[in-house]
Design a protein around this motif. Structure first.
Motif, PDB file in Angstrom:
ATOM      1  N   ARG A   1      -0.890  -6.992  -1.348  1.00 31.81           N
ATOM      2  CA  ARG A   1       0.476  -6.895  -1.833  1.00 31.81           C
ATOM      3  C   ARG A   1       0.880  -8.235  -2.417  1.00 31.81           C
ATOM      4  NH1 ARG A   1      -0.185  -9.285   3.252  1.00 31.81           N
ATOM      5  NH2 ARG A   1       1.711  -9.717   4.300  1.00 31.81           N
TER       6      ARG A   1
ATOM      7  N   LEU B   1      -2.865  -6.667   2.770  1.00 33.24           N
ATOM      8  CA  LEU B   1      -1.905  -5.841   3.495  1.00 33.24           C
ATOM      9  C   LEU B   1      -2.390  -5.627   4.925  1.00 33.24           C
ATOM     10  CD1 LEU B   1       0.717  -4.224   3.336  1.00 33.24           C
ATOM     11  CD2 LEU B   1      -0.611  -2.277   2.509  1.00 33.24           C
TER      12      LEU B   1
ATOM     13  N   SER C   1      -0.619  -3.828  -4.937  1.00 31.71           N
ATOM     14  CA  SER C   1       0.710  -3.330  -5.276  1.00 31.71           C
ATOM     15  C   SER C   1       1.634  -4.502  -5.601  1.00 31.71           C
ATOM     16  CB  SER C   1       1.284  -2.496  -4.130  1.00 31.71           C
ATOM     17  OG  SER C   1       1.388  -3.268  -2.964  1.00 31.71           O
TER      18      SER C   1
ATOM     19  N   LEU D   1       6.469  -7.528   3.096  1.00 28.68           N
ATOM     20  CA  LEU D   1       6.279  -6.998   1.754  1.00 28.68           C
ATOM     21  C   LEU D   1       7.332  -7.594   0.841  1.00 28.68           C
ATOM     22  CD1 LEU D   1       5.681  -3.262   2.680  1.00 28.68           C
ATOM     23  CD2 LEU D   1       3.966  -4.929   2.031  1.00 28.68           C
TER      24      LEU D   1
END
Length: 181
Positions: A45, A62, A119, A171
């Motif tokens: 991430r 992650l 991501s 995150l």
């Protein structure tokens, strides 16, 4: 992706932390010709380090030390090929009792796969009561618990239960305009 009526099975593999990419490359090299639909994922991430004004963005694992795998058929031969890959520790729950991902774990894995291995930031806004609202990105539709929000670092601390353990993960998010009441 499955091209016939055979369903994919998904597994979680524990590997040496920091050796995830090397494991993936070696496992593909050793086992891809022996399994239909063999794929591996090591999720990362985006995180902003050093604050939103003076910081920079990095890709951070992650789930450090965990690689996810899919294959149509897991047999003893495929298992041995994957087990011989560099940095391999064990399948979850153990090499004696290999457990396919099911239920909530499988649902969450499919959610992660939709966003790819790396991501970006989720987009978020704050409502009239200063509660965070995730608009899109990895956290959209997320069923985990948001523990805290750090607006300065633009991070959300989330509690995720996956593969029988509870993980706390930071995150990154990008803030868009506040929702009006």
């Amino acid at each position: 992706m499955c091209y016939n009526s055979v369903a994919m099975d998904y597994y979680c593999i524990m590997v040496k932390t920091g050796g995830e990419e090397e494991f993936k490359a070696d496992a593909i090299k050793k086992a891809s010709q022996y399994a239909q639909g063999l794929q591996f994922w090591f999720f990362k991430r985006k995180l902003r380090i050093g604050g939103k004004k003076n910081g920079h963005v990095i890709d951070a694992p992650l789930f450090p030390g965990y690689v996810f795998m899919s294959a149509e058929n897991m047999d003893a031969y495929l298992y041995e090929k994957i087990r011989s890959a560099r940095n391999f520790y064990h399948f979850l729950s153990s090499n004696v009792n290999i457990v396919r991902l099911r239920g909530q774990d499988l649902e969450y894995l499919h959610h992660l796969i939709r966003f790819g291995e790396s991501s970006g930031f989720s987009r978020a806004m704050f409502d009239a009561n200063d509660r965070i609202v995730i608009v899109d990105g990895l956290l959209s539709g997320f069923k985990g618990s948001i523990i805290s929000v750090n607006r300065r670092k633009q991070r959300v601390k989330v509690r995720i239960e996956m593969c029988g353990s509870i993980n706390t993960v930071d995150l990154g998010y990008e803030c868009i305009n506040k929702v009006s009441s």
